[in-house]
Enzyme design. Structure first.
Site, PDB file in Angstrom:
ATOM      1  N   HIS A  62      41.358  82.487  46.297  1.00 13.49           N
ATOM      2  CA  HIS A  62      41.973  83.447  47.215  1.00 13.49           C
ATOM      3  C   HIS A  62      43.009  84.300  46.486  1.00 13.49           C
ATOM      4  O   HIS A  62      43.843  83.775  45.736  1.00 13.49           O
ATOM      5  CB  HIS A  62      42.626  82.719  48.388  1.00 13.49           C
ATOM      6  CG  HIS A  62      41.639  82.145  49.353  1.00 13.49           C
ATOM      7  ND1 HIS A  62      41.822  80.942  49.992  1.00 13.49           N
ATOM      8  CD2 HIS A  62      40.435  82.618  49.775  1.00 13.49           C
ATOM      9  CE1 HIS A  62      40.782  80.711  50.782  1.00 13.49           C
ATOM     10  NE2 HIS A  62      39.936  81.704  50.669  1.00 13.49           N
ATOM     11  N   GLU A  65      46.759  83.725  46.644  1.00 16.55           N
ATOM     12  CA  GLU A  65      47.128  82.393  46.182  1.00 16.55           C
ATOM     13  C   GLU A  65      47.115  82.346  44.650  1.00 16.55           C
ATOM     14  O   GLU A  65      46.867  81.321  44.027  1.00 16.55           O
ATOM     15  CB  GLU A  65      46.177  81.353  46.792  1.00 16.55           C
ATOM     16  CG  GLU A  65      46.271  81.319  48.317  1.00 16.55           C
ATOM     17  CD  GLU A  65      45.248  80.413  48.990  1.00 16.55           C
ATOM     18  OE1 GLU A  65      44.611  79.608  48.277  1.00 16.55           O
ATOM     19  OE2 GLU A  65      45.090  80.523  50.228  1.00 16.55           O
ATOM     20  N   HIS A 208      44.482  75.578  45.941  1.00 19.81           N
ATOM     21  CA  HIS A 208      44.816  76.605  46.926  1.00 19.81           C
ATOM     22  C   HIS A 208      46.295  76.442  47.289  1.00 19.81           C
ATOM     23  O   HIS A 208      46.981  75.564  46.781  1.00 19.81           O
ATOM     24  CB  HIS A 208      43.952  76.447  48.176  1.00 19.81           C
ATOM     25  CG  HIS A 208      42.510  76.803  47.972  1.00 19.81           C
ATOM     26  ND1 HIS A 208      41.961  77.984  48.424  1.00 19.81           N
ATOM     27  CD2 HIS A 208      41.491  76.129  47.365  1.00 19.81           C
ATOM     28  CE1 HIS A 208      40.684  78.021  48.102  1.00 19.81           C
ATOM     29  NE2 HIS A 208      40.372  76.903  47.455  1.00 19.81           N
ATOM     30  N   GLU A 267      46.223  71.920  48.653  1.00 17.11           N
ATOM     31  CA  GLU A 267      47.051  72.987  49.226  1.00 17.11           C
ATOM     32  C   GLU A 267      48.467  72.844  48.658  1.00 17.11           C
ATOM     33  O   GLU A 267      49.282  72.080  49.167  1.00 17.11           O
ATOM     34  CB  GLU A 267      47.045  72.897  50.755  1.00 17.11           C
ATOM     35  CG  GLU A 267      45.681  73.075  51.394  1.00 17.11           C
ATOM     36  CD  GLU A 267      45.165  74.507  51.328  1.00 17.11           C
ATOM     37  OE1 GLU A 267      45.916  75.411  50.867  1.00 17.11           O
ATOM     38  OE2 GLU A 267      44.016  74.735  51.747  1.00 17.11           O
TER      39      GLU A 267
END
Length: 297
Positions: A62, A65, A208, A267
């Protein structure tokens, strides 16, 4: 003197220059291209070690990110240095990991998207006009997750893709969440599938942001040893282990579904994307033990 400075943003050009310097200083790894982005940027793939255990890591699926590339670049340098000088990394013998593990790293899956967020709009048509139209003529791209065509690369994989296609609100190219007109429509996603099919990884770890947690299951397809790995990741990092969430079509989802092997989506950090670089040291400190555990556990 360090080559990697994780306290400034990594765009594609800086990443490529640093990778060349790292491999020149520590000639114990190899680099290749696994494909090209929409704008023709070569997607680099680094291999460290030739052990029996095959582990894959990636970052910056992403665009906003991109701080995950900073983490991965620092890890590459720390790991190569520790191997080269026969040092421990976080108390673990780097040379032992090198001998036991073949480590595959794609430090920037989405180079066009990262450059859009970090550098601004490309001066190349039709992408200049298209990107501005998708972004409603706004030249700020902090909310942009997609590739340069407005497709979310981590919604591109054939793991119940149709479910995501049906329920995602964007039905056309958008800064985030649009899964495309069909699975694997984007060259970056195709490159990741081709790499995975070629090297048949034993486990994969995708970086991420954000949430300080990680996801390790998918549709009860994950193997039994995935729970052991998740427990070790949780122990060494303090991140919360989450078995499943209501999400499909991600790289980790596809890997678990097809190969029935452990896959993880980490994450990193906590806050609003893009996370500020003021957090990078604390993020790296908690991520490093997980990356190492993915090789030794």
């Amino acid at each position: 003197m360090r080559i990697v400075n994780m306290h400034v943003p990594y765009n594609y050009e800086r990443m490529q220059e640093n990778l060349v310097r790292l491999l020149n200083r520590y000639p114990i790894a190899s680099i290749e291209s696994i494909g090209q982005s929409v704008l023709g940027k070569l997607i680099p793939h680094i291999v460290i070690g030739d052990g029996d255990k095959s582990v894959h890591m990636n970052a910056s699926f992403h665009a906003n990110e991109w701080i995950t590339t900073n983490v991965m670049m620092r890890f590459i340098e720390d790991y190569l240095r520790a191997i080269y000088y026969d040092e421990n990394l976080n108390g673990i013998s780097a040379r032992k990991l090198y001998q036991d593990t073949s480590l595959s790293i794609v430090p920037m899956v989405n180079p066009d998207g990262v450059d859009l967020v970090v550098n601004g709009v490309p001066c190349l048509e039709p992408y200049y006009s298209t990107v501005l139209e998708i972004n409603k003529e706004c030249e700020g791209f902090t909310g942009w997750k997609a590739n340069i065509r407005g497709v979310d690369l981590n919604n591109q994989f054939p793991a119940n893709w149709a479910i995501e296609k049906e329920r995602k609100i964007p039905k056309r190219p958008a800064p985030r969440d649009y899964p495309g007109q069909c699975p694997l429509s984007e060259p970056e996603a195709i490159a990741m599938v081709n790499l995975t099919e070629r090297l048949q990884f034993d486990r994969v770890v995708a970086l991420h942001t954000q949430g300080e947690e990680f996801y390790w299951g998918y549709m009860d397809c994950e193997p039994k040893d995935a729970a052991h790995l998740a427990s070790e990741f949780e122990r060494v990092s303090g991140y919360r282990a989450v078995r499943t969430i209501d999400s499909h079509a991600g790289y980790k989802d596809w890997f678990i579904l097809i190969y029935k092997r452990p896959g993880f989506t980490l994450e990193l950090g906590r806050g609003i994307n893009p996370l500020p670089l003021s957090m990078i040291s604390s993020i790296y400190k908690r991520t490093l033990p997980i990356l190492l555990a993915s090789m030794y556990a």
